[in-house]
Design a protein around this motif. Structure first.
Motif, PDB file in Angstrom:
ATOM      1  N   GLY A 175      -6.311   3.396 -25.190  1.00  0.00           N
ATOM      2  CA  GLY A 175      -4.978   3.289 -25.756  1.00  0.00           C
ATOM      3  C   GLY A 175      -4.622   1.910 -26.241  1.00  0.00           C
ATOM      4  O   GLY A 175      -3.918   1.756 -27.271  1.00  0.00           O
ATOM      5  N   ILE A 176      -5.067   0.858 -25.551  1.00  0.00           N
ATOM      6  CA  ILE A 176      -4.723  -0.512 -25.963  1.00  0.00           C
ATOM      7  C   ILE A 176      -5.256  -0.825 -27.358  1.00  0.00           C
ATOM      8  O   ILE A 176      -4.505  -1.348 -28.214  1.00  0.00           O
ATOM      9  CB  ILE A 176      -5.227  -1.527 -24.916  1.00  0.00           C
ATOM     10  N   PRO A 177      -6.536  -0.551 -27.656  1.00  0.00           N
ATOM     11  CA  PRO A 177      -6.996  -0.781 -29.037  1.00  0.00           C
ATOM     12  C   PRO A 177      -6.192   0.027 -30.054  1.00  0.00           C
ATOM     13  O   PRO A 177      -5.957  -0.436 -31.178  1.00  0.00           O
ATOM     14  CB  PRO A 177      -8.458  -0.331 -28.996  1.00  0.00           C
ATOM     15  N   ALA A 178      -5.764   1.275 -29.645  1.00  0.00           N
ATOM     16  CA  ALA A 178      -4.994   2.086 -30.586  1.00  0.00           C
ATOM     17  C   ALA A 178      -3.632   1.461 -30.853  1.00  0.00           C
ATOM     18  O   ALA A 178      -3.115   1.537 -31.971  1.00  0.00           O
ATOM     19  CB  ALA A 178      -4.826   3.497 -30.029  1.00  0.00           C
ATOM     20  N   VAL A 179      -3.031   0.811 -29.855  1.00  0.00           N
ATOM     21  CA  VAL A 179      -1.756   0.116 -30.060  1.00  0.00           C
ATOM     22  C   VAL A 179      -1.949  -1.088 -30.974  1.00  0.00           C
ATOM     23  O   VAL A 179      -1.128  -1.371 -31.860  1.00  0.00           O
ATOM     24  CB  VAL A 179      -1.156  -0.310 -28.699  1.00  0.00           C
ATOM     25  N   ILE A 180      -3.063  -1.794 -30.776  1.00  0.00           N
ATOM     26  CA  ILE A 180      -3.340  -2.988 -31.590  1.00  0.00           C
ATOM     27  C   ILE A 180      -3.517  -2.617 -33.062  1.00  0.00           C
ATOM     28  O   ILE A 180      -3.005  -3.307 -33.953  1.00  0.00           O
ATOM     29  CB  ILE A 180      -4.579  -3.727 -31.059  1.00  0.00           C
ATOM     30  N   ASP A 181      -4.246  -1.501 -33.306  1.00  0.00           N
ATOM     31  CA  ASP A 181      -4.460  -1.151 -34.723  1.00  0.00           C
ATOM     32  C   ASP A 181      -3.312  -0.310 -35.291  1.00  0.00           C
ATOM     33  O   ASP A 181      -3.374   0.131 -36.440  1.00  0.00           O
ATOM     34  CB  ASP A 181      -5.802  -0.429 -34.906  1.00  0.00           C
ATOM     35  N   GLY A 182      -2.287  -0.045 -34.473  1.00  0.00           N
ATOM     36  CA  GLY A 182      -1.087   0.623 -34.966  1.00  0.00           C
ATOM     37  C   GLY A 182      -1.131   2.127 -34.975  1.00  0.00           C
ATOM     38  O   GLY A 182      -0.171   2.758 -35.428  1.00  0.00           O
ATOM     39  N   SER A 183      -2.179   2.735 -34.471  1.00  0.00           N
ATOM     40  CA  SER A 183      -2.250   4.198 -34.456  1.00  0.00           C
ATOM     41  C   SER A 183      -1.518   4.807 -33.261  1.00  0.00           C
ATOM     42  O   SER A 183      -1.356   6.026 -33.180  1.00  0.00           O
ATOM     43  CB  SER A 183      -3.721   4.653 -34.438  1.00  0.00           C
TER      44      SER A 183
END
Length: 576
Positions: A279-287
């Protein structure tokens, strides 16, 4: 016999036909409507718990962003609704589930009793009473867990888990996959750990519990004899040892439950870590937004709380199956050899005797043996009891006199011809035979109640005057009134009355039942000669007054003027 030998014997008796075990398990399952109602409420309760944590996580995170209140109002209402729904539906699940399970236990017990009743007393000669009581009580009680702790958790928690996986996948596919994998690993690991640590103990709990009940029953029922012969310490030690073994098995089971819960909790944490890692990478890339990340991170904790009952359900299944096997072995499909069975088209017995409705009883070449014992105790026996006849049967101990009494009352089966008024006894319903031919046993059973209830057992419509008249006919009216009347207790198994009084109460009970043919087995056993003579005279006098047939089995001499003839039984055959 050592404690280990007793346990092995108990476990060996627990071997049962698999088809009968499956039949009992199916019988323990509540009706589909009641069961699905409980499952539905369980699903709603579990779903509310998961939704509560998910919506709360979203609400807290979203509120930290300080949006307009209108964007939070629906979530606020949802939190309140799911919080109330979790408790409300949990209550309904417990109510509906236990109501359905308890209703079904009554059906199981009645069916089991119906299977046992035809076997008693002679078909249960090898069954220990304490162990049988444990099967009727504790093992049947354990069957409620088939619905409560096996079927309901597996279905309702499984549905909640599937719904949560789908929701997590819609929010973040990686989180849904991680939740699916960790739930699968939790299921397998939890089952393996529970089986490894507690599997054997769970299967041993039912027989160990029966062993303890049996030891306690023997101690309490035979306290006087054990004390008199100095065997009380050994009996107490048996109870203590049985209790320790049951405690050890229960403790091992508890350890297994704890370790299983620990494994599930550990994997719940792993699911949260995996959710954050995706989830953290998904928050970073805005998804994925921040509230979605909170839901992905905390959702597994709620899911695993609901799912934690699933691995434990397999442990409950082992205990339920062990109890079902013991119940099945207590009431086998195949009736033991020597126990009579009603014919499918059994005829009703209509007595048409010439003497006041008293039938003629004829035995021609009759042989018989005790159940599961190939040795014949009666061999090619011929006997005719004419209506109204009083016959004295004598013979040495072990000659087969009691076996003959049990053949006449259809408690044990026979070969050869046995007819009542010309109708073969095998073609008649056993209950009808026992309404015509009554048995007063050598050791009559008195219930732990008052004198009135022990007599009403024979005819529940009798008035107190009729009860006192029956007691008067056996010489007990004055005794009964002197001790306080019909409401005075007789004690457990007649402990508050003498042996002679117990015999007379049993005879009064038989008179109230109006048996046309009465078999009286050793009425003078364990009483002094004066009482014995009085009992015999009472038996034969009352028979003569009513015109009934009497077969009196006795070791003592009986005045010849009181009987019509005397027959002697030796080694299973009539002599002389």
């Amino acid at each position: 016999m050592s404690a280990e030998s007793r346990l092995r014997e108990t476990q060996a008796q627990g071997a049962a036909d698999p088809m009968e075990v499956r039949r009992i398990l199916r019988l323990a399952i509540p009706s589909a409507g009641r069961l699905w109602a409980a499952i539905g409420f369980g699903f709603l309760s579990g779903g509310s718990a998961v939704a509560l944590l998910g919506v709360s996580a979203w609400l807290i995170t979203r509120a930290s962003e300080q949006p307009a209140l209108m964007y939070l109002s629906a979530a606020v209402v949802g939190v309140r609704a799911f919080a109330l729904g979790r408790a409300f539906f949990r209550y309904l699940e417990r109510l509906a589930g236990h109501d359905a399970a308890f209703r079904q236990l009554g059906t199981v017990r009645s069916r089991l009793y119906a299977r046992l009743e035809p076997l008693a007393p002679d078909g249960l000669r090898g069954v220990r009473s304490g162990d049988l009581l444990a099967r009727l009580a504790d093992d049947v009680d354990e069957l409620q867990n088939l619905a409560l702790r096996v079927i309901q958790p597996l279905v309702s928690a499984g549905l909640v888990a599937v719904g949560s996986i789908v929701a997590a996948f819609l929010i973040l596919p990686a989180a849904g996959v991680a939740l699916l994998v960790t739930l699968a690993v939790a299921l397998v690991a939890g089952m393996l750990v529970n089986r490894w640590v507690a599997g054997a103990a769970e299967r041993r709990i039912a027989p160990l519990r029966a062993e303890l009940n049996d030891a306690l029953h023997d101690l309490v029922a035979n306290l006087d004899v054990l004390t008199a012969y100095g065997a009380l310490p050994a009996a107490q030690e048996r109870v203590r040892a049985a209790g320790e073994r049951l405690t050890a098995a229960s403790r091992t089971r508890a350890v297994g439950l704890g370790l299983t819960a620990g494994v599930v909790s550990l994997l719940a944490g792993a699911a949260t870590v995996f959710g954050l890692s995706g989830g953290i990478p998904a928050v970073i890339d805005g998804s994925l937004d921040a509230p979605g990340l909170a839901v992905v991170a905390l959702l597994p904790l709620a899911v695993f709380e609901v799912f934690g009952t699933v691995p434990l359900a397999f442990g409950a299944w082992r205990r339920v199956r062990a109890s079902a096997e013991r119940i099945a072995s207590a009431a086998p499909i195949e009736v033991p050899d020597g126990v009579p069975v009603d014919a499918p088209d059994g005829r009703a017995l209509v007595v048409s005797g010439d003497v006041g409705g008293v039938p003629e009883v004829l035995l021609d070449g009759v042989s018989a043996h005790w159940p599961d014992d190939d040795h014949d105790v009666l061999r090619e026996l011929d006997l005719r009891l004419r209506p109204g006849e009083r016959v004295l049967l004598t013979g040495p101990t072990g000659a087969g006199k009691t076996a003959l009494a049990h053949v006449l009352t259809r408690l044990i089966d026979h070969t050869g011809d046995y007819s009542i008024d010309g109708v073969p006894a095998r073609d008649l319903r056993q209950d009808d035979v026992r309404r015509v031919i009554g048995l007063v046993e050598q050791r009559p059973y008195l219930f732990d109640s008052d004198l009135r209830q022990n007599l009403l057992f024979a005819r529940d419509t009798a008035t107190d005057d009729e009860l006192l008249d029956a007691l008067d006919r056996v010489g007990l009216r004055g005794w009964a009134l002197a001790r306080g009347g019909l409401s005075e207790p007789v004690g457990e198994r007649g402990a508050l009355v003498s042996g002679g009084q117990a015999q007379r109460i049993a005879l009064a009970r038989a008179l109230l039942a109006h048996f046309p043919v009465l078999v009286v087995d050793e009425p003078t056993a364990n009483v002094d000669s004066a009482v014995a003579d009085a009992i015999v005279r009472d038996v034969l006098r009352t028979a003569a007054e009513d015109g009934r047939t009497v077969l009196l089995i006795s070791h003592t001499d009986v005045p010849t003027e009181l009987v019509d003839r005397v027959v002697r039984l030796e080694d299973g055959a009539l002599v002389g």
